[in-house]
Scaffold this active site. Sequence first.
Site, PDB file in Angstrom:
ATOM      1  N   GLY A   1       0.856  -0.955   0.202  1.00  0.00           N
ATOM      2  CA  GLY A   1       0.110   0.334   0.293  1.00  0.00           C
ATOM      3  C   GLY A   1       0.694   1.641  -0.379  1.00  0.00           C
ATOM      4  O   GLY A   1       1.908   1.413  -1.096  1.00  0.00           O
ATOM      5  N   ILE A   2      -0.182   2.216   1.040  1.00  0.00           N
ATOM      6  CA  ILE A   2       1.368   3.962   0.626  1.00  0.00           C
ATOM      7  C   ILE A   2       2.376   3.188   1.420  1.00  0.00           C
ATOM      8  O   ILE A   2       3.287   3.873   0.805  1.00  0.00           O
ATOM      9  CB  ILE A   2       0.400   5.085   2.066  1.00  0.00           C
ATOM     10  CG1 ILE A   2      -1.093   4.965   1.418  1.00  0.00           C
ATOM     11  CG2 ILE A   2       0.991   6.194   1.754  1.00  0.00           C
ATOM     12  CD1 ILE A   2      -2.088   5.612   2.091  1.00  0.00           C
TER      13      ILE A   2
ATOM     14  N   TYR B   1     -10.742   3.990  14.897  1.00  0.00           N
ATOM     15  CA  TYR B   1     -10.197   5.104  13.875  1.00  0.00           C
ATOM     16  C   TYR B   1     -10.236   5.916  13.541  1.00  0.00           C
ATOM     17  O   TYR B   1      -9.128   6.650  13.511  1.00  0.00           O
ATOM     18  CB  TYR B   1     -10.465   3.893  12.346  1.00  0.00           C
ATOM     19  CG  TYR B   1      -9.616   4.233  11.092  1.00  0.00           C
ATOM     20  CD1 TYR B   1      -8.203   4.319  10.978  1.00  0.00           C
ATOM     21  CD2 TYR B   1     -10.005   5.359  10.359  1.00  0.00           C
ATOM     22  CE1 TYR B   1      -7.567   3.971  10.378  1.00  0.00           C
ATOM     23  CE2 TYR B   1      -8.953   6.145   9.005  1.00  0.00           C
ATOM     24  CZ  TYR B   1      -8.040   5.409   9.894  1.00  0.00           C
ATOM     25  OH  TYR B   1      -6.850   5.424   8.018  1.00  0.00           O
TER      26      TYR B   1
ATOM     27  N   LYS C   1      -6.957   8.591  14.947  1.00  0.00           N
ATOM     28  CA  LYS C   1      -6.195   9.408  13.635  1.00  0.00           C
ATOM     29  C   LYS C   1      -6.436  11.037  14.236  1.00  0.00           C
ATOM     30  O   LYS C   1      -4.881  11.338  13.957  1.00  0.00           O
ATOM     31  CB  LYS C   1      -7.194   8.986  12.444  1.00  0.00           C
ATOM     32  CG  LYS C   1      -6.366   7.392  12.249  1.00  0.00           C
ATOM     33  CD  LYS C   1      -4.650   7.449  11.866  1.00  0.00           C
ATOM     34  CE  LYS C   1      -4.743   6.365  10.893  1.00  0.00           C
ATOM     35  NZ  LYS C   1      -3.614   5.978  10.446  1.00  0.00           N
TER      36      LYS C   1
ATOM     37  N   ASN D   1       3.871   5.235   9.742  1.00  0.00           N
ATOM     38  CA  ASN D   1       2.449   4.695   8.685  1.00  0.00           C
ATOM     39  C   ASN D   1       1.695   3.743   8.836  1.00  0.00           C
ATOM     40  O   ASN D   1       0.826   3.559   8.719  1.00  0.00           O
ATOM     41  CB  ASN D   1       3.075   4.545   7.401  1.00  0.00           C
ATOM     42  CG  ASN D   1       2.235   3.993   6.015  1.00  0.00           C
ATOM     43  OD1 ASN D   1       1.180   4.476   5.555  1.00  0.00           O
ATOM     44  ND2 ASN D   1       2.272   2.927   5.818  1.00  0.00           N
TER      45      ASN D   1
ATOM     46  N   ASP E   1       6.263  -5.964  15.179  1.00  0.00           N
ATOM     47  CA  ASP E   1       5.243  -4.757  15.594  1.00  0.00           C
ATOM     48  C   ASP E   1       4.538  -3.492  16.115  1.00  0.00           C
ATOM     49  O   ASP E   1       5.593  -3.590  17.252  1.00  0.00           O
ATOM     50  CB  ASP E   1       3.908  -6.141  16.381  1.00  0.00           C
ATOM     51  CG  ASP E   1       2.576  -5.680  16.910  1.00  0.00           C
ATOM     52  OD1 ASP E   1       2.786  -4.873  16.749  1.00  0.00           O
ATOM     53  OD2 ASP E   1       2.090  -5.919  17.337  1.00  0.00           O
ATOM     54  N   VAL E   2       4.927  -2.671  15.564  1.00  0.00           N
ATOM     55  CA  VAL E   2       5.070  -1.264  15.940  1.00  0.00           C
ATOM     56  C   VAL E   2       4.257  -1.227  17.271  1.00  0.00           C
ATOM     57  O   VAL E   2       4.283   0.162  17.492  1.00  0.00           O
ATOM     58  CB  VAL E   2       5.320  -0.588  15.384  1.00  0.00           C
ATOM     59  CG1 VAL E   2       6.435  -0.286  14.369  1.00  0.00           C
ATOM     60  CG2 VAL E   2       3.929  -0.003  14.012  1.00  0.00           C
TER      61      VAL E   2
HETATM   62  P1  NDP Z   1      -2.068  -1.455   4.426  1.00  0.00           P
HETATM   63  O1  NDP Z   1      -3.293  -2.125   5.042  1.00  0.00           O
HETATM   64  O2  NDP Z   1      -2.328  -1.363   2.526  1.00  0.00           O
HETATM   65  O3  NDP Z   1      -0.546  -1.416   4.477  1.00  0.00           O
HETATM   66  C1  NDP Z   1      -1.012  -1.703   5.822  1.00  0.00           C
HETATM   67  C2  NDP Z   1       0.629  -1.806   6.591  1.00  0.00           C
HETATM   68  O4  NDP Z   1       1.219  -1.728   8.134  1.00  0.00           O
HETATM   69  C3  NDP Z   1       1.397  -3.305   5.895  1.00  0.00           C
HETATM   70  O5  NDP Z   1       2.980  -3.028   5.665  1.00  0.00           O
HETATM   71  C4  NDP Z   1       0.641  -4.081   7.924  1.00  0.00           C
HETATM   72  O6  NDP Z   1       1.261  -5.393   7.776  1.00  0.00           O
HETATM   73  C5  NDP Z   1       1.449  -2.605   8.172  1.00  0.00           C
HETATM   74  N1  NDP Z   1       1.124  -2.914   9.730  1.00  0.00           N
HETATM   75  C6  NDP Z   1      -0.308  -2.695  10.270  1.00  0.00           C
HETATM   76  N2  NDP Z   1      -0.394  -3.313  11.751  1.00  0.00           N
HETATM   77  C7  NDP Z   1       0.707  -3.203  11.959  1.00  0.00           C
HETATM   78  C8  NDP Z   1       1.629  -2.933  13.590  1.00  0.00           C
HETATM   79  N3  NDP Z   1       1.625  -3.866  14.254  1.00  0.00           N
HETATM   80  N4  NDP Z   1       2.921  -3.654  13.461  1.00  0.00           N
HETATM   81  C9  NDP Z   1       4.001  -3.138  11.922  1.00  0.00           C
HETATM   82  N5  NDP Z   1       3.217  -2.916  10.891  1.00  0.00           N
HETATM   83  C10 NDP Z   1       2.266  -3.204  10.827  1.00  0.00           C
HETATM   84  O7  NDP Z   1      -2.928   0.112   5.036  1.00  0.00           O
HETATM   85  P2  NDP Z   1      -2.679   1.049   3.933  1.00  0.00           P
HETATM   86  O8  NDP Z   1      -1.351   1.071   2.769  1.00  0.00           O
HETATM   87  O9  NDP Z   1      -4.261   1.373   2.262  1.00  0.00           O
HETATM   88  O10 NDP Z   1      -2.724   2.337   4.705  1.00  0.00           O
HETATM   89  C11 NDP Z   1      -1.590   3.281   5.636  1.00  0.00           C
HETATM   90  C12 NDP Z   1      -1.869   4.300   6.264  1.00  0.00           C
HETATM   91  O11 NDP Z   1      -2.287   5.579   5.576  1.00  0.00           O
HETATM   92  C13 NDP Z   1      -2.418   3.556   7.740  1.00  0.00           C
HETATM   93  O12 NDP Z   1      -1.958   4.236   9.000  1.00  0.00           O
HETATM   94  C14 NDP Z   1      -3.931   4.395   7.153  1.00  0.00           C
HETATM   95  O13 NDP Z   1      -4.922   3.611   8.191  1.00  0.00           O
HETATM   96  C15 NDP Z   1      -3.398   5.511   6.683  1.00  0.00           C
HETATM   97  N6  NDP Z   1      -4.571   6.014   5.147  1.00  0.00           N
HETATM   98  C16 NDP Z   1      -4.697   4.958   4.922  1.00  0.00           C
HETATM   99  C17 NDP Z   1      -5.610   5.508   3.555  1.00  0.00           C
HETATM  100  C18 NDP Z   1      -6.444   4.499   2.467  1.00  0.00           C
HETATM  101  O14 NDP Z   1      -7.776   4.457   1.283  1.00  0.00           O
HETATM  102  N7  NDP Z   1      -5.891   3.546   2.163  1.00  0.00           N
HETATM  103  C19 NDP Z   1      -6.613   6.340   3.343  1.00  0.00           C
HETATM  104  C20 NDP Z   1      -6.281   7.257   4.792  1.00  0.00           C
HETATM  105  C21 NDP Z   1      -5.376   6.519   5.806  1.00  0.00           C
HETATM  106  P3  NDP Z   1       1.413  -5.844   8.955  1.00  0.00           P
HETATM  107  O15 NDP Z   1       0.247  -6.411   8.706  1.00  0.00           O
HETATM  108  O16 NDP Z   1       2.640  -7.284   7.558  1.00  0.00           O
HETATM  109  O17 NDP Z   1       2.499  -5.636   9.287  1.00  0.00           O
END
Ligand code: NDP
Length: 263
Positions: A18-19, A157, A161, A92, A65-66
């Site tokens: 993702g992002i 959420y 946020k 992120n 796990d952050v």
């Molecule tokens: P994804 O669900 O596609 O990716 C999330 C990422 O965070 C993955 O790499 C995941 O990997 C990692 N992650 C999740 N929990 C943990 C943890 N506890 N420790 C370490 N890594 C973690 O998310 P997006 O790319 O969609 O979103 C990224 C950020 O942008 C998020 O904070 C989201 O709230 C924000 N956002 C997204 C929007 C959207 O429309 N997509 C809109 C607005 C904000 P793994 O699960 O392997 O740990």
Amino acid sequence: MDLGLAGKVAVVTGGSVGIGLAVAKGFAAEGVDVLIVARDTARLDAAQAEIAAVGGGRVAAVVSDVGTAAGCDAVIAAVQQTFGGVDILFNNAGTGSNETIAEADDAKWQYYWDLHVMAAVRLARGLTPLMAKRGGGVILNNASICAAQPLWYEPIYNVTKAALVMLSKTMSTEFIKDNIRVNAINPGFVLTPDWIKTAKQLTADTGGDWQGYIDTLAKDNAPIGRFATPAEIADFVVFLCSARSSYSVGSTYFVDGGMLKTI
Ligand code: NDP
């Protein structure tokens, strides 16, 4: 435009998809050494290879796990061991929720508080001294449009946020004395694999037109009429973390295709 990023070191939490993945690729393309962080090893390994293929900066990965203090400590140790310091932190890692306030228990609130807020606090505590040693740095927190314009189905959420946005503002005042700039972004709809999976699930019983679902959602909510690509967010993030954005301090930037309904 020379962003002046070559040779810098960045930590990108949630950098496996993702992002976060798009941002890590954007940094690598500018010659930044990147440490990506996530929990799922296989996805992290695949992302590391994808970022390495971009060329430019080096890429390392840490499974962590952050949302825990130990996980943040592991990230702080890894970036020191691998790259000897850090210049940029992109907080992120995060995820949407789904509950009502009446029904969600304390543990759920705590989980999201730890992931969206405490991860940023703990990583800042550990990484800002390293940034200060190098003469300054950048922290960019990825919040959400939901910090200001809530979605009804995910109160936890929205609240966590919004707290992250306030944390950014407060951090910015404390850390600028060490030439560390802190800002936040509030993205709107961004078409990540997670959104595609959700759209496929929601349309599975009605013909599977997930693309139509996504299009309608965007047209109904965002004046631009479409989702952002992760790369569109990444371009903005890379700029905000660069020397070309040197006077941006303590701000929150909406990147939402006009979705915010207020000024
Ligand atoms: P994804 O669900 O596609 O990716 C999330 C990422 O965070 C993955 O790499 C995941 O990997 C990692 N992650 C999740 N929990 C943990 C943890 N506890 N420790 C370490 N890594 C973690 O998310 P997006 O790319 O969609 O979103 C990224 C950020 O942008 C998020 O904070 C989201 O709230 C924000 N956002 C997204 C929007 C959207 O429309 N997509 C809109 C607005 C904000 P793994 O699960 O392997 O740990």
